[in-house]
Design a protein around this motif. Sequence first.
Motif, PDB file in Angstrom:
ATOM      1  N   CYS A  82       0.824  -1.223   0.000  1.00  0.00           N
ATOM      2  CA  CYS A  82       0.000   0.000   0.000  1.00  0.00           C
ATOM      3  C   CYS A  82       0.853   1.265   0.000  1.00  0.00           C
ATOM      4  O   CYS A  82       0.422   2.321   0.492  1.00  0.00           O
ATOM      5  N   HIS A 134      -2.623  -0.478  -4.080  1.00  0.00           N
ATOM      6  CA  HIS A 134      -3.874  -0.140  -3.402  1.00  0.00           C
ATOM      7  C   HIS A 134      -4.438   0.986  -4.265  1.00  0.00           C
ATOM      8  O   HIS A 134      -3.907   2.088  -4.259  1.00  0.00           O
ATOM      9  N   HIS A 191      -6.180  -6.163  -2.141  1.00  0.00           N
ATOM     10  CA  HIS A 191      -7.522  -6.156  -1.515  1.00  0.00           C
ATOM     11  C   HIS A 191      -8.561  -5.589  -2.488  1.00  0.00           C
ATOM     12  O   HIS A 191      -9.087  -4.489  -2.302  1.00  0.00           O
TER      13      HIS A 191
HETATM   14 ZN   LIG Z   1      -4.155  -1.175   1.356  1.00  0.00          ZN
END
Ligand SMILES: [Zn+2]
Length: 530
Positions: free
Chosen positions: A90, A215, A245
């Motif tokens: 991220c 991300h 994710h």
């Molecule tokens: Zn993340």
Amino acid sequence: MFDTIISGGLIIDGTGAPGFVADVGIVGDRIIAVGDLSAATAADKIDVTGLTLAPGFIDIHTHSDFTLLVDGRADSQICQGVTTEVIGQCGYSCAPRNLGAGGNQLIGYIDAGVDINWQTFGGYLRKLEEARPAVNVAAFVGHGAIHRAIKGDDTSTSTYEEIEAMVQLAEAAFDDGAMGFSTGLEYFPGNIAPLEEMAALTAVAAKRGGLYATHVRNRDVYYDLGFTEAVATARHAGARLQISHIQPKFGAPVHAMEHSLELIYRAEREGVDVGFDIIPHDWSHTSMSAALPPWARAGGTAKTIERLKDPFLRDLMKKNPQPIWRLVPAGKWDDIILLRAVVNHSLIGQTFAEIGRQRGVDPYDAYFDILIEEGEHLPQALWTSHSFNDADICMCMHESKCIVMSDTLAVSKRGPLKGTIGSLSGYGWTARLLGHFVRERGIITLVEAICRITLRPAERLGLVDRGRVRAGAFADIVVFDAENVRDQTTVLTPQVHPTGFLHVMVNGRFAVRDGLRNDEQSGRVLRHSG
Ligand SMILES: [Zn+2]
């Protein structure tokens, strides 16, 4: 003559092939033989008849960059069978750092006396080795760390010279062993970085054969812009892409998950190498400060707190057109729960609706007040909510290339990390996959689920000798009772180890034996060899 023979287990080898009963013979840190070893001798023999034996689990997305330095034991992961973690996700990584260029942004930072004396990626990896992690660790270099090493908290658009300097840092990180490059486009400074900067840095990952994990910028109302940006960046740079994710968040249209998968398969047909992963939870968590507009965060924590104290600026912040969670403008404060705080530790587990009622203030103001009260700990404060859709998770899990991961921190209930919570998936994400999604609901088979947390991530990362049970592979092994694997965590008790895990071995050494964690810390720092 073997060091260890683990006999009689149902071997699910990570490849997606059906299970078979066999013995596993280990010498040193490697599996030497898989088959009938009943006539062989070993210094240590262990019978696991009736249990399942799989490759140690690989968690392709964690934020343990700092917690592993504080306490390498990583009990929360080891006790659920995780033997390899991938950090630096991220956009956050602990290196490179430029001590002169601005504040710390060490995700998972806790004040535990770690001497933060490194600057380079290699210096950080050596520090990690000194901490003797119990898990193997593959580290990505984060865009945020690179950007801040050059620009600190400066929010101006990067110049050509600054981008060049960032490219040099990325090259150096790959020289030092980075396994990939990550961005967090929803967080500062990813959310202000220009396309040219992302393109230049992603090109370094492509050139070095590292994975580009992102991300994406948005996963709710502008989810399609977020995903197409990721694909376009990777396609243009020639990089292998990992969308982190992937599940859409509260506020996304109902077709967002299906459409995102279509976008990905379309990109694949055009030759882009795209992978993705999900958290096996409808709970989502994020840093509380991420809901503030970028201007409110400029200049570091002290400046942010000054602005939070100004009623006029507070009102402006409440009008933030792009909060990280749509739950905030929708006023869903009864579904937003405090998950990690230092000063307000006693409020953990309460909703912001409750906290606001107790304090007699609007929940939005309770949120701002808590950020102020946390002071220097503000960047570490976390909240959680049911912002993912279960149907989206199941749809994604049906896709054979979908990897499952935790997005959490490796922690331990003993020692300096006692009380530290990474997320609600921290202690039980593998158990939730194998118990809830496999056994209780039958969303995917056990063989398939194991593949998604072993060989599939190993292939994405280019780890040739991990993620499968076969002769020659490293002896990273987990033995569990498939009928009794169960996640035990709740919002109020997020630090409970799951049931069902009997033995966990990392590089040939047992870290868990007969369900008991010992003090073994036999993980290694894995460096990119390309
Ligand atoms: Zn993340």
